[in-house]
Design a protein around this motif. Structure first.
Motif, PDB file in Angstrom:
ATOM      1  N   ALA A 145      -5.623  -4.304 -18.102  1.00 55.05           N
ATOM      2  CA  ALA A 145      -4.660  -5.384 -18.320  1.00 55.05           C
ATOM      3  C   ALA A 145      -3.695  -5.029 -19.453  1.00 55.05           C
ATOM      4  N   HIS A 174      -4.464  -3.432  -9.843  1.00 56.39           N
ATOM      5  CA  HIS A 174      -4.988  -2.133 -10.258  1.00 56.39           C
ATOM      6  C   HIS A 174      -6.475  -2.189 -10.565  1.00 56.39           C
ATOM      7  N   LEU A 175      -7.062  -3.367 -10.552  1.00 57.18           N
ATOM      8  CA  LEU A 175      -8.486  -3.485 -10.883  1.00 57.18           C
ATOM      9  C   LEU A 175      -9.376  -3.213  -9.681  1.00 57.18           C
ATOM     10  N   SER A 199      -1.624  -7.129 -13.534  1.00 58.27           N
ATOM     11  CA  SER A 199      -2.396  -5.883 -13.490  1.00 58.27           C
ATOM     12  C   SER A 199      -3.572  -5.973 -12.542  1.00 58.27           C
ATOM     13  N   GLU A 218       0.815  -1.221   0.000  1.00 57.92           N
ATOM     14  CA  GLU A 218       0.000   0.000   0.000  1.00 57.92           C
ATOM     15  C   GLU A 218       0.848   1.270   0.000  1.00 57.92           C
ATOM     16  N   ARG A 219       1.876   1.286   0.840  1.00 53.88           N
ATOM     17  CA  ARG A 219       2.593   2.547   1.023  1.00 53.88           C
ATOM     18  C   ARG A 219       4.077   2.471   0.717  1.00 53.88           C
ATOM     19  N   GLY A 220       4.522   1.318   0.257  1.00 50.88           N
ATOM     20  CA  GLY A 220       5.939   1.195  -0.069  1.00 50.88           C
ATOM     21  C   GLY A 220       6.761   0.820   1.151  1.00 50.88           C
ATOM     22  N   GLY A 233     -16.037  -0.385 -10.812  1.00 55.35           N
ATOM     23  CA  GLY A 233     -16.844  -1.576 -11.019  1.00 55.35           C
ATOM     24  C   GLY A 233     -16.048  -2.693 -11.659  1.00 55.35           C
ATOM     25  N   ARG A 258       1.597   8.458  -2.639  1.00 54.12           N
ATOM     26  CA  ARG A 258       2.450   9.346  -1.850  1.00 54.12           C
ATOM     27  C   ARG A 258       2.058  10.800  -2.039  1.00 54.12           C
ATOM     28  N   LEU A 290     -15.096  -6.857 -12.251  1.00 52.17           N
ATOM     29  CA  LEU A 290     -15.835  -7.941 -12.865  1.00 52.17           C
ATOM     30  C   LEU A 290     -16.729  -8.641 -11.850  1.00 52.17           C
ATOM     31  N   PRO A 291     -17.717  -9.365 -12.363  1.00 50.76           N
ATOM     32  CA  PRO A 291     -18.637 -10.116 -11.504  1.00 50.76           C
ATOM     33  C   PRO A 291     -17.933 -10.877 -10.397  1.00 50.76           C
ATOM     34  N   ARG A 308     -10.246  -0.762  -8.168  1.00 48.85           N
ATOM     35  CA  ARG A 308     -10.948   0.516  -8.104  1.00 48.85           C
ATOM     36  C   ARG A 308     -12.473   0.394  -8.298  1.00 48.85           C
ATOM     37  N   LEU A 354     -11.116 -14.322 -18.011  1.00 53.66           N
ATOM     38  CA  LEU A 354     -10.782 -13.231 -18.921  1.00 53.66           C
ATOM     39  C   LEU A 354      -9.273 -13.072 -19.062  1.00 53.66           C
ATOM     40  N   LEU A 355      -8.580 -13.050 -17.921  1.00 52.50           N
ATOM     41  CA  LEU A 355      -7.126 -12.889 -17.970  1.00 52.50           C
ATOM     42  C   LEU A 355      -6.484 -14.021 -18.770  1.00 52.50           C
ATOM     43  N   GLY A 398       3.219  -8.656 -17.031  1.00 46.62           N
ATOM     44  CA  GLY A 398       2.651  -7.343 -16.751  1.00 46.62           C
ATOM     45  C   GLY A 398       1.139  -7.344 -16.877  1.00 46.62           C
ATOM     46  N   LEU A 399       0.658  -8.033 -17.878  1.00 47.02           N
ATOM     47  CA  LEU A 399      -0.793  -8.140 -18.072  1.00 47.02           C
ATOM     48  C   LEU A 399      -1.453  -8.861 -16.902  1.00 47.02           C
TER      49      LEU A 399
END
Lengths: 195, 195
Positions: B155, A165-166, A162, A23-25, A170, B113, A172-173, A168, A181-182, A158-159
């Motif tokens: 992604a 980062h999801l 990811s 979260e904060r490094g 709405g 940060r 996925l179900p 946030r 999906l991935l 990388g994909l």
DNA sequence: CCCGCCTGTTAATGACCGTTAACACCGCCT
DNA sequence: AGGCGGTGTTAACGGTCATTAACAGGCGGG
């Protein structure tokens, strides 16, 4: 929560430390915070770890080792086609990414905060894991040259990584749909690499 | 070194700060190091910036804004098909990722940060950029539902932003080949998303 | 010529933080 | 009962670091 066990104090601390580091490094979180997250405070952590560095080292070595072990198990159990092996590798990596988001985040973010010896070890484990993927990929796509295969593997990591980062808006179900999906995206990328 | 200009002190400082932040993390680099990287030392930076936080803020707001601006230019100039727009977006993002690796790294690593107000601004810019992509993607793949499209865009960002991790061993021949490969991988992922 | 402004410098300040010291409780084993 | 290892606690130390203070050179415009 998953396999569970006595969940020793060490594991509890490592789990919370991983979350906070992600979260904060590493430099952004103090030992007092880590302690508070497990109900003890501050220097009490030193009964379980030699220091803050040691926690990060154990986390990174652990995740790298488990990734490699999982990958090797896939290879060992792959009696079928090369295609199935690649699918198994992808699925295994997705499971890691979805189950241990903080660790995946740390894994490619705080590597440089390690002591030389630990960093070398982690890098070696990572390299072996990548090589394992490259080999599997080139069995499925023999016309793909090695440098391109390696770059593609990194890009697919990388994909797949990811997912943190999801969190946030709405999303996925459910987990199953996200994993599916991935998986499709990764296979699509590999298909496109050999065009 | 590339477009070049008077290269004001501010820009010079920002460039070095970006590199250092990407290498060792925001908390991992001191103002003395940043100063040393541009030939002045320590507190001299305060003649150009209000503080260390302000440098990071300007970097992150800058990159987010430029990504969004670039994306909007693609939309504005897209007189042709939806397909061409998506290709233009991908190409623009790849250019950013290859030309400003440190900034791309910072962009999804040190966001937390920032002071609340700056963080909100950056997040808003990022959100608009993502929405722009989602819209473009759904024009090309109308059967793709919005949540899946959004997750896929994230992604693909992870895929394209993987370039910083390619710096290690035997990388690709050149920048052009890398860009072409990444472009193919991204398109392959989008194709696979709508299967 | 000289007065500001811009851009630097070094020294000091004050906070934070990782780590260690010194002390204490508690449960188990003999 | 007694001791001891494991697990905590709080207080203190030492270093690092962002930031500010105080001071100084250079240079263009009145």
């Amino acid at each position: 929560m998953s396999t569970s066990a006595p969940t020793s104090r060490r594991e509890q601390i490592l789990k919370q430390a991983a979350r906070l580091f992600a979260e904060r490094g590493f430099h952004g979180v103090g030992v007092d915070e880590i302690g508070a997250a497990v109900g003890i405070s501050g220097p009490g952590l030193y009964r379980h770890f030699a220091g803050k560095d040691a926690m990060l080292a154990e986390l990174l070595v652990g995740i790298s080792g488990r990734l490699l072990t999982g990958g090797r198990r896939c290879v060992a159990e792959a009696d079928g086609s090369a295609d199935e092996l690649l699918d198994a590798l992808i699925e295994g990596h997705i499971d890691f990414a979805l189950d241990d988001r903080p660790l995946i985040t740390l894994h490619d973010r705080e590597l440089d905060r390690l002591r030389d010896t630990d960093r070398r070890l982690v890098r070696q484990l990572q390299r072996q894991y990548v090589e394992l993927w490259v080999e599997a990929v080139r069995k499925v796509y023999p016309q793909l040259a090695e440098p391109e295969a390696r770059a593609t593997v990194h890009a697919v990591f990388g994909l797949l990584n990811s997912t943190p980062h999801l969190g946030r808006s709405g999303t996925l179900p459910g987990r199953r749909a996200t994993a599916a999906l991935l998986h499709r995206l990764a296979r699509g990328a590999f298909d496109a690499a050999s065009a």
